[in-house]
Write a protein that holds these residues in place. Structure first.
Motif, PDB file in Angstrom:
ATOM      1  N   GLN A   9      28.351  21.995  12.314  1.00  0.00           N
ATOM      2  CA  GLN A   9      28.908  22.844  11.255  1.00  0.00           C
ATOM      3  C   GLN A   9      30.398  22.572  11.126  1.00  0.00           C
ATOM      4  O   GLN A   9      31.132  22.531  12.114  1.00  0.00           O
ATOM      5  CB  GLN A   9      28.671  24.325  11.567  1.00  0.00           C
ATOM      6  CG  GLN A   9      28.922  25.275  10.397  1.00  0.00           C
ATOM      7  CD  GLN A   9      30.388  25.664  10.221  1.00  0.00           C
ATOM      8  OE1 GLN A   9      31.105  25.807  11.214  1.00  0.00           O
ATOM      9  NE2 GLN A   9      30.828  25.820   8.993  1.00  0.00           N
ATOM     10  N   SER A  14      26.650  22.910   7.033  1.00  0.00           N
ATOM     11  CA  SER A  14      26.013  23.053   8.342  1.00  0.00           C
ATOM     12  C   SER A  14      24.626  22.438   8.275  1.00  0.00           C
ATOM     13  O   SER A  14      23.978  22.447   7.225  1.00  0.00           O
ATOM     14  CB  SER A  14      25.919  24.523   8.750  1.00  0.00           C
ATOM     15  OG  SER A  14      25.154  25.263   7.822  1.00  0.00           O
ATOM     16  N   GLY A  15      24.181  21.894   9.398  1.00  0.00           N
ATOM     17  CA  GLY A  15      22.858  21.268   9.387  1.00  0.00           C
ATOM     18  C   GLY A  15      22.385  20.935  10.769  1.00  0.00           C
ATOM     19  O   GLY A  15      22.996  21.311  11.773  1.00  0.00           O
ATOM     20  N   PRO A  26      17.241  20.069   7.804  1.00  0.00           N
ATOM     21  CA  PRO A  26      17.953  20.484   6.587  1.00  0.00           C
ATOM     22  C   PRO A  26      19.467  20.575   6.784  1.00  0.00           C
ATOM     23  O   PRO A  26      19.948  20.686   7.902  1.00  0.00           O
ATOM     24  CB  PRO A  26      17.342  21.866   6.292  1.00  0.00           C
ATOM     25  CG  PRO A  26      16.893  22.377   7.625  1.00  0.00           C
ATOM     26  CD  PRO A  26      16.450  21.174   8.402  1.00  0.00           C
ATOM     27  N   GLN A  28      22.788  22.659   4.844  1.00  0.00           N
ATOM     28  CA  GLN A  28      23.190  23.646   3.842  1.00  0.00           C
ATOM     29  C   GLN A  28      24.625  23.378   3.384  1.00  0.00           C
ATOM     30  O   GLN A  28      25.540  23.240   4.211  1.00  0.00           O
ATOM     31  CB  GLN A  28      23.112  25.073   4.417  1.00  0.00           C
ATOM     32  CG  GLN A  28      21.703  25.596   4.634  1.00  0.00           C
ATOM     33  CD  GLN A  28      21.061  25.070   5.896  1.00  0.00           C
ATOM     34  OE1 GLN A  28      21.739  24.811   6.897  1.00  0.00           O
ATOM     35  NE2 GLN A  28      19.750  24.895   5.872  1.00  0.00           N
ATOM     36  N   ARG A  30      27.525  25.155   1.191  1.00  0.00           N
ATOM     37  CA  ARG A  30      27.904  26.459   0.650  1.00  0.00           C
ATOM     38  C   ARG A  30      29.052  26.305  -0.340  1.00  0.00           C
ATOM     39  O   ARG A  30      30.036  25.609  -0.060  1.00  0.00           O
ATOM     40  CB  ARG A  30      28.293  27.411   1.783  1.00  0.00           C
ATOM     41  CG  ARG A  30      27.119  27.791   2.659  1.00  0.00           C
ATOM     42  CD  ARG A  30      27.544  28.574   3.895  1.00  0.00           C
ATOM     43  NE  ARG A  30      26.368  28.991   4.655  1.00  0.00           N
ATOM     44  CZ  ARG A  30      25.708  28.210   5.509  1.00  0.00           C
ATOM     45  NH1 ARG A  30      26.121  26.970   5.713  1.00  0.00           N
ATOM     46  NH2 ARG A  30      24.649  28.656   6.144  1.00  0.00           N
ATOM     47  N   VAL A  36      24.114  28.548  -1.945  1.00  0.00           N
ATOM     48  CA  VAL A  36      23.774  27.637  -0.854  1.00  0.00           C
ATOM     49  C   VAL A  36      22.753  26.623  -1.366  1.00  0.00           C
ATOM     50  O   VAL A  36      21.717  26.995  -1.925  1.00  0.00           O
ATOM     51  CB  VAL A  36      23.198  28.394   0.358  1.00  0.00           C
ATOM     52  CG1 VAL A  36      22.806  27.407   1.459  1.00  0.00           C
ATOM     53  CG2 VAL A  36      24.213  29.391   0.894  1.00  0.00           C
ATOM     54  N   GLN A  38      20.402  23.245  -0.309  1.00  0.00           N
ATOM     55  CA  GLN A  38      19.820  22.415   0.745  1.00  0.00           C
ATOM     56  C   GLN A  38      19.053  21.298   0.033  1.00  0.00           C
ATOM     57  O   GLN A  38      17.948  21.517  -0.465  1.00  0.00           O
ATOM     58  CB  GLN A  38      18.892  23.264   1.616  1.00  0.00           C
ATOM     59  CG  GLN A  38      18.543  22.629   2.976  1.00  0.00           C
ATOM     60  CD  GLN A  38      17.767  21.319   2.883  1.00  0.00           C
ATOM     61  OE1 GLN A  38      18.311  20.247   3.122  1.00  0.00           O
ATOM     62  NE2 GLN A  38      16.492  21.406   2.524  1.00  0.00           N
TER      63      GLN A  38
END
Length: 338
Positions: A9, A14-15, A26, A28, A30, A36, A38
């Motif tokens: 992150q 983040s993933g 996945p 994400q 933001r 959000v 994905q």
């Protein structure tokens, strides 16, 4: 089955990265309005504790996201191809590779991350393999883009098909997404029908316009407007002048931009998986757009990619990469609102 993963992150991104295959996703992204996104496709059976999954090839167990393939393609040598694809293949040397898309796509990598803001992994290949090992680093730029670095180590110079396997989410409703390819030079359908009785495109054809690709029934199909109306599985190899493809998702209001070095990966394999496979684990439930930068003859493996007499080589398309000791590959995936 391995569910082990690295989490990372930084900023608004983040993933996770699965240790099996080093598959990222996945992830994400933001945005300022709390939206959000994905963008990666993750198989509906991935990471499920089902007894059937234990019998799957490792590459399918956690299928999804993006990962490197060294070598790219199938093990063995397909011989059910048109005659022009079989010229001189008996004289082409193969390598000791038993796995679809390479050893690294089917085994666990080691987590060597130095920070929770990025993921770094490594894997060693078997002793008799021409590849010594891989190192893969995934970081987030200050502009909230995913930056990838891949190091391929070899003991001796060797030419192999290599590729990146990006697998992206599509809307459910046909026509709600669009492929944007600015540097299109030409394209080719797979030498044979991808899924007999299912696939709709005429195989072994040269494509001048991706919006008018000849079907088996004599009609034409627009292969840039997605998802397709027809249930199908297709593979199209793109000849490009620039390593950049955009996939716009109108349902969710974003675009994915995949950028790479065209000198390293001169082609891109498009995988249209449109619920065409009715056998386990697919069961007509997997829909995704594969964007796969390659130096390879489709996914036909080492021998066809090394064959100097192949139809792709004869028209000047590079189908392998000469690895020499330590080779570094950098590429980027970003997400923008539209």
């Amino acid at each position: 089955m391995s569910n082990k993963a690295i989490n990372f992150q930084k900023g608004n991104v983040s993933g996770k990265v699965s240790l099996l295959g080093a598959m990222v996703g996945p992830v994400q992204f933001r945005f300022s309005n709390d939206k959000v996104i994905q963008p990666f496709s993750i198989a509906p059976w991935a990471n499920k504790e089902e007894s059937k999954n234990d019998k799957l090839p490792p590459i399918l167990k956690n299928l999804g996201g993006e990962w490197p393939c060294v070598p790219f393609g199938t093990p063995g040598t397909r011989r059910d191809l048109p005659p022009e694809w079989l010229r001189n293949i008996e004289s082409v040397e193969s390598v000791n590779e038993a796995f679809m898309h390479g050893f690294s796509s089917n085994h666990e990598w080691q987590d060597i991350s130095k920070s929770s803001q990025e993921a770094e992994l490594s894997i060693e290949y078997p002793l008799k393999h021409p590849v010594k090992g891989l190192n893969r680093k995934i970081s987030v730029t200050d502009n909230n883009q995913l930056e990838f670095e891949l190091l391929v180590e070899t003991e001796q110079p060797v030419e192999l098909p290599i590729g990146l396997h990006g697998t992206f989410k599509l809307p459910n409703k046909p026509g709600k997404a669009k492929l944007m390819i600015d540097s299109f030079k030409g394209a080719y359908t797979y030498p044979v029908t991808v899924e007999p009785g299912i696939s709709i495109l005429k195989p072994n054809q040269k494509i001048e316009d991706l919006e008018q690709v000849l079907r088996l029934d004599g009609r034409v199909e627009n292969m840039t407007t997605l998802p397709l109306e027809s249930v199908t599985e297709e593979l199209i190899l793109l000849d490009l002048s620039e390593g950049r493809i955009r996939l716009q998702n109108y349902d969710e209001g974003y675009e994915v931009v995949f950028e790479w070095n065209i000198e390293q990966f001169p082609s891109c394999l498009l995988w249209y998986s449109n619920k065409g496979r009715d056998y386990y684990p697919w069961n007509k439930r997997f829909q995704a757009m594969g964007i796969e930068p390659i130096a390879s003859a489709f996914d036909l493996g080492v021998v066809h990619s090394r064959n100097a007499s192949s139809p792709l080589r004869e028209v000047g398309i590079k189908t392998g990469f000469r690895l020499e000791g330590e080779d570094r590959f950098s590429y980027r995936i970003s997400v923008n609102e539209i």
